[in-house]
Design a protein around this motif. Structure first.
Motif, PDB file in Angstrom:
ATOM      1  N   HIS A 114      -1.047  10.833  -5.168  1.00 32.33           N
ATOM      2  CA  HIS A 114      -0.410  10.839  -3.851  1.00 32.33           C
ATOM      3  C   HIS A 114       0.888  10.039  -3.868  1.00 32.33           C
ATOM      4  O   HIS A 114       1.859  10.406  -3.187  1.00 32.33           O
ATOM      5  N   LEU A 115       0.939   8.965  -4.650  1.00 33.96           N
ATOM      6  CA  LEU A 115       2.185   8.219  -4.795  1.00 33.96           C
ATOM      7  C   LEU A 115       3.261   9.087  -5.432  1.00 33.96           C
ATOM      8  O   LEU A 115       4.417   9.102  -5.011  1.00 33.96           O
ATOM      9  N   ARG A 116       2.867   9.811  -6.454  1.00 39.41           N
ATOM     10  CA  ARG A 116       3.818  10.666  -7.167  1.00 39.41           C
ATOM     11  C   ARG A 116       4.409  11.723  -6.247  1.00 39.41           C
ATOM     12  O   ARG A 116       5.610  12.029  -6.320  1.00 39.41           O
ATOM     13  N   PHE A 117       3.579  12.296  -5.386  1.00 32.59           N
ATOM     14  CA  PHE A 117       4.049  13.337  -4.475  1.00 32.59           C
ATOM     15  C   PHE A 117       4.568  12.755  -3.164  1.00 32.59           C
ATOM     16  O   PHE A 117       4.809  13.495  -2.209  1.00 32.59           O
ATOM     17  N   GLN A 118       4.739  11.425  -3.116  1.00 29.53           N
ATOM     18  CA  GLN A 118       5.334  10.730  -1.966  1.00 29.53           C
ATOM     19  C   GLN A 118       4.568  11.017  -0.672  1.00 29.53           C
ATOM     20  O   GLN A 118       5.140  11.290   0.382  1.00 29.53           O
ATOM     21  N   ASN A 119       3.241  10.914  -0.768  1.00 30.73           N
ATOM     22  CA  ASN A 119       2.389  11.120   0.403  1.00 30.73           C
ATOM     23  C   ASN A 119       1.939   9.814   1.052  1.00 30.73           C
ATOM     24  O   ASN A 119       1.071   9.842   1.927  1.00 30.73           O
ATOM     25  N   VAL A 120       2.484   8.672   0.615  1.00 33.02           N
ATOM     26  CA  VAL A 120       1.989   7.367   1.047  1.00 33.02           C
ATOM     27  C   VAL A 120       2.964   6.691   2.009  1.00 33.02           C
ATOM     28  O   VAL A 120       4.167   6.598   1.725  1.00 33.02           O
ATOM     29  N   ASN A 121       2.443   6.232   3.145  1.00 36.08           N
ATOM     30  CA  ASN A 121       3.187   5.403   4.078  1.00 36.08           C
ATOM     31  C   ASN A 121       2.876   3.941   3.740  1.00 36.08           C
ATOM     32  O   ASN A 121       1.742   3.487   3.916  1.00 36.08           O
ATOM     33  N   LYS A 122       3.862   3.217   3.230  1.00 36.76           N
ATOM     34  CA  LYS A 122       3.621   1.865   2.697  1.00 36.76           C
ATOM     35  C   LYS A 122       3.102   0.916   3.771  1.00 36.76           C
ATOM     36  O   LYS A 122       2.211   0.105   3.508  1.00 36.76           O
ATOM     37  N   LYS A 123       3.646   0.999   4.980  1.00 35.00           N
ATOM     38  CA  LYS A 123       3.211   0.106   6.050  1.00 35.00           C
ATOM     39  C   LYS A 123       1.758   0.367   6.416  1.00 35.00           C
ATOM     40  O   LYS A 123       0.963  -0.577   6.600  1.00 35.00           O
ATOM     41  N   LEU A 124       1.377   1.629   6.518  1.00 37.89           N
ATOM     42  CA  LEU A 124      -0.002   1.973   6.829  1.00 37.89           C
ATOM     43  C   LEU A 124      -0.933   1.521   5.718  1.00 37.89           C
ATOM     44  O   LEU A 124      -2.018   0.984   5.978  1.00 37.89           O
ATOM     45  N   PHE A 125      -0.522   1.725   4.482  1.00 35.08           N
ATOM     46  CA  PHE A 125      -1.333   1.315   3.333  1.00 35.08           C
ATOM     47  C   PHE A 125      -1.611  -0.183   3.360  1.00 35.08           C
ATOM     48  O   PHE A 125      -2.748  -0.619   3.156  1.00 35.08           O
ATOM     49  N   ARG A 126      -0.584  -0.970   3.622  1.00 38.40           N
ATOM     50  CA  ARG A 126      -0.761  -2.430   3.663  1.00 38.40           C
ATOM     51  C   ARG A 126      -1.683  -2.845   4.805  1.00 38.40           C
ATOM     52  O   ARG A 126      -2.462  -3.794   4.677  1.00 38.40           O
ATOM     53  N   SER A 127      -1.619  -2.139   5.926  1.00 38.30           N
ATOM     54  CA  SER A 127      -2.480  -2.463   7.063  1.00 38.30           C
ATOM     55  C   SER A 127      -3.944  -2.169   6.773  1.00 38.30           C
ATOM     56  O   SER A 127      -4.837  -2.813   7.329  1.00 38.30           O
ATOM     57  N   LYS A 184       9.576   1.830  -3.752  1.00 38.08           N
ATOM     58  CA  LYS A 184       8.631   2.823  -4.253  1.00 38.08           C
ATOM     59  C   LYS A 184       8.191   2.488  -5.668  1.00 38.08           C
ATOM     60  O   LYS A 184       7.021   2.633  -6.030  1.00 38.08           O
ATOM     61  N   SER A 185       9.160   2.039  -6.495  1.00 37.10           N
ATOM     62  CA  SER A 185       8.838   1.683  -7.874  1.00 37.10           C
ATOM     63  C   SER A 185       7.884   0.505  -7.928  1.00 37.10           C
ATOM     64  O   SER A 185       6.938   0.476  -8.727  1.00 37.10           O
ATOM     65  N   LEU A 186       8.109  -0.497  -7.046  1.00 37.54           N
ATOM     66  CA  LEU A 186       7.235  -1.657  -7.001  1.00 37.54           C
ATOM     67  C   LEU A 186       5.836  -1.273  -6.569  1.00 37.54           C
ATOM     68  O   LEU A 186       4.838  -1.735  -7.137  1.00 37.54           O
ATOM     69  N   LEU A 187       5.734  -0.391  -5.577  1.00 37.53           N
ATOM     70  CA  LEU A 187       4.423   0.065  -5.106  1.00 37.53           C
ATOM     71  C   LEU A 187       3.688   0.825  -6.196  1.00 37.53           C
ATOM     72  O   LEU A 187       2.490   0.647  -6.391  1.00 37.53           O
TER      73      LEU A 187
END
Length: 294
Positions: free
Chosen positions: A109-122, A6-9
């Motif tokens: 949205h990152l701050r409120f943890q609304n992001v799916n990393k796999k979906l974002f990368r796709s 999460k920190s890296l993202l």
């Protein structure tokens, strides 16, 4: 390990926002170097009641986009055109302002943890490729934009109906979404061609397939920053950008609204959120279809 990811993202997103802003600033300097001081002076001295109208327009558009994951371009364009801003000026200003508003929205949205990393990368690279291609084609064949808008509107209208139906049903089985990169490419392309559409096309399709509105909206919003930056740079290199007062107003209003909208996304019940998303998509789509044939 999850915390480190999460920190890296977060760091990568922040670097992306800063890099996009720097690139935009460099392009502004090179594109308007002859009259940059005069334009800036005119902007500051010419701020009046209309500036705050643009701030309000940016706030409203970003509240809609940040909460529902779509319709910033359509909302802002409708608002500006209703106050007599020329269509070309509205389009150029919206694309430029989206760099800043989507950056703040994505980080919120990152701050409120609304992001799916796999979906974002796709979504990321295919969306950028589609946005660049669409912006280049539109800058070369702008007259065909009239024919493309109703096609996108008809597609999103169907998706809006599907979303509302899923929301009112008791069971909503999640189905696997295939070809997300293809969807992102199409969404980025149509966003540039039609002056908007990344959210309605991508977020609506994913939500209609049963994906969580919260994580879909957050991931789509974060990816939208990079889509908007790529599209704007392409427009900048081909047709240029002006109307700084409109851009500044939209940016200021959008920045104020972005964290509020991201927080609202986290709190809204899933079913109610899906109904709101579906109704907004239906209304916006109907308006675009009617406008195209009237």
């Amino acid at each position: 390990m999850e915390a480190a990811d999460k920190s890296l993202l977060n760091r990568r997103a922040i670097v992306g926002v800063i890099a996009g802003a720097v690139v935009l600033l460099v392009l502004v300097v090179f594109s308007f170097s002859d009259g940059l001081w005069e334009d800036t002076t005119a902007l500051v001295s010419g701020i009046g009641p209309e500036f705050f109208i643009f701030v309000l327009g940016g706030f409203i558009a970003q509240m809609i986009d940040g909460s529902l994951g779509m319709a910033y371009g359509v909302s802002a364009s409708t608002f500006l055109l209703s106050f007599g801003v020329p269509p070309a000026a509205a389009s150029a200003s919206i694309h430029t302002s989206e760099i800043f508003t989507t950056g703040v929205s994505g980080l919120s949205h990152l701050r409120f943890q609304n992001v799916n990393k796999k979906l974002f990368r796709s979504l990321l690279l295919p969306g950028i490729a589609g946005a660049v291609a669409g912006a280049y084609i539109l800058s070369s064949f702008e007259e065909y934009n009239t024919y493309i808008r109703p096609i996108v509107a008809a597609y999103t209208l169907v998706l809006g109906v599907v979303i509302v139906r899923k929301a009112v049903r008791k069971s909503q089985p999640k189905t696997k979404t295939r070809n997300i990169p293809a969807l992102a490419t199409f969404g980025g392309f149509m966003d540039s061609i039609g002056g908007g559409g990344w959210g309605p096309i991508v977020a609506s399709t994913l939500i209609a397939k049963g994906r969580s509105p919260r994580y879909t909206i957050g991931s789509v919003n974060l990816a939208e920053f990079f889509i908007s930056t790529s599209s704007s740079i392409t427009f900048f290199a081909t047709i240029g950008v002006s109307y700084f007062q409109i851009i500044a107003g939209l940016v200021l209003g959008g920045i104020i609204a972005a964290p509020i909208a991201a927080h609202l996304t986290r709190k809204l019940p899933v079913k109610k959120m899906m109904i709101v998303v579906g109704v907004v998509v239906i209304l916006v789509s109907i308006r675009l279809i009617v406008k195209a044939f009237v």
